[in-house]
Design an enzyme around this catalytic site. Structure first.
Site: not given
Length: 290
Positions: A27, A77, A98, A113, A138, A163-164, A227, A250
């Site tokens: 940044s 954050k 952010n 974002d 995700g 996945r979860t 990303i 990304g």
């Protein structure tokens, strides 16, 4: 510190990025490039390493520490979201901040974002079809921002694969949006008819499990974006390119998400240019894109 030095410090428009760790942040390279390019006088953007136990106090006392604003990176954050009483719509929806801006009413938390994601997508794939479903892989903080931004952009079907499954369902509930959660085992079935595939996971990266996804199920006109920007061309993007699909890396998300904060702090809407992109790529050790 002398009185003269104190006066000079007070007159300087100081902004920082705070995180733990924070040394990796690019940044300062972005914002100080713009400060120089647009001739912003008495302005500086710096890194500030803030331990988790010090984050709340640092955020509350940002102005007293001499800053007019800040960027917030991991792991602060959510802390910034909890600490700041004023937040913009996107920060409130995502549950994370952010960007911190000084307003007439005090400090305000914002989240850029999602803005950065959409701006990068529009730049890299201006013909992207918003009328078709978007598939998001995700269910972390980045996925929250991406999904919120997609709905703001008018996408009316988001298929979330994680996945979860429980975590994906919680994300959808937190966002209060009609997100279609799909079991990881059925991830390939989420691809037919999609106009966009977004990977917000680290799957496929070096040191992580591979991303086992049959992207041949995607329509020929679909856009694939990741990303992650290090490496610039991830395994997913490489596979999509080989299949002839449009891809968006990304890096642009990192660059574009910085735009609203800079404008709020310094009063200038900065441009994301090829020169800036090359500057960051050089810092990454990439002289030219392939």
């Amino acid at each position: 510190m002398s009185e003269t030095d104190k006066t000079k410090r007070a007159e300087t428009k100081r902004v920082c990025v705070m995180g733990w760790p924070v040394e990796h942040s690019r940044s300062p390279l972005i914002h100080n490039y713009w400060i120089e390019k647009y001739g912003i006088e008495n302005a500086v953007y710096e890194k500030r390493a803030v331990k988790p136990e010090e984050a709340e106090e640092t955020i509350r006392n940002l102005n007293d520490l001499g800053y007019i604003g800040a960027n917030v990176t991991v792991p602060h954050k959510e802390t910034a979201y909890q600490v700041l009483p004023r937040r913009d719509r996107m920060a409130s929806r995502i549950g994370a901040v952010n960007t911190i801006v000084t307003t007439e009413d005090g400090l305000e938390g914002r989240n850029t974002d999602g803005y950065g994601f959409i701006a990068n997508l529009k730049e890299g794939a201006p013909d992207w079809d918003r009328s078709k479903p978007a598939v998001v892989l995700g269910a972390g903080g980045a996925a929250r921002a991406v999904i919120a931004a997609l709905w703001e952009e008018g996408v009316n079907e988001v298929r979330l694969v994680n996945r979860t499954k429980l975590r994906a369902e919680k994300l959808a509930a937190d966002l209060s949006l009609p997100v279609l959660v799909i079991d990881w085992e059925n991830r390939n079935a989420a691809l037919p008819g999609a106009g966009l595939l977004v990977n917000t996971t680290s799957l496929g990266m070096e040191g992580n499990d591979p991303l086992d996804l049959d992207i041949s199920k995607l329509p020929a006109e679909a856009v694939v974006t990741d990303i992650v920007y290090s490496p610039l061309i991830t395994p997913l993007l490489e596979a999509a390119r080989k299949q002839g699909l449009k891809t968006v890396d990304g890096l642009g998300m990192l660059l574009h998400q910085a735009v609203p904060g800079f404008e709020a702090w310094f009063g200038v809407h900065p441009e994301v240019t090829d020169e800036l992109r090359r500057l960051i790529l050089k810092d990454m050790g990439i002289e030219e894109e392939t």
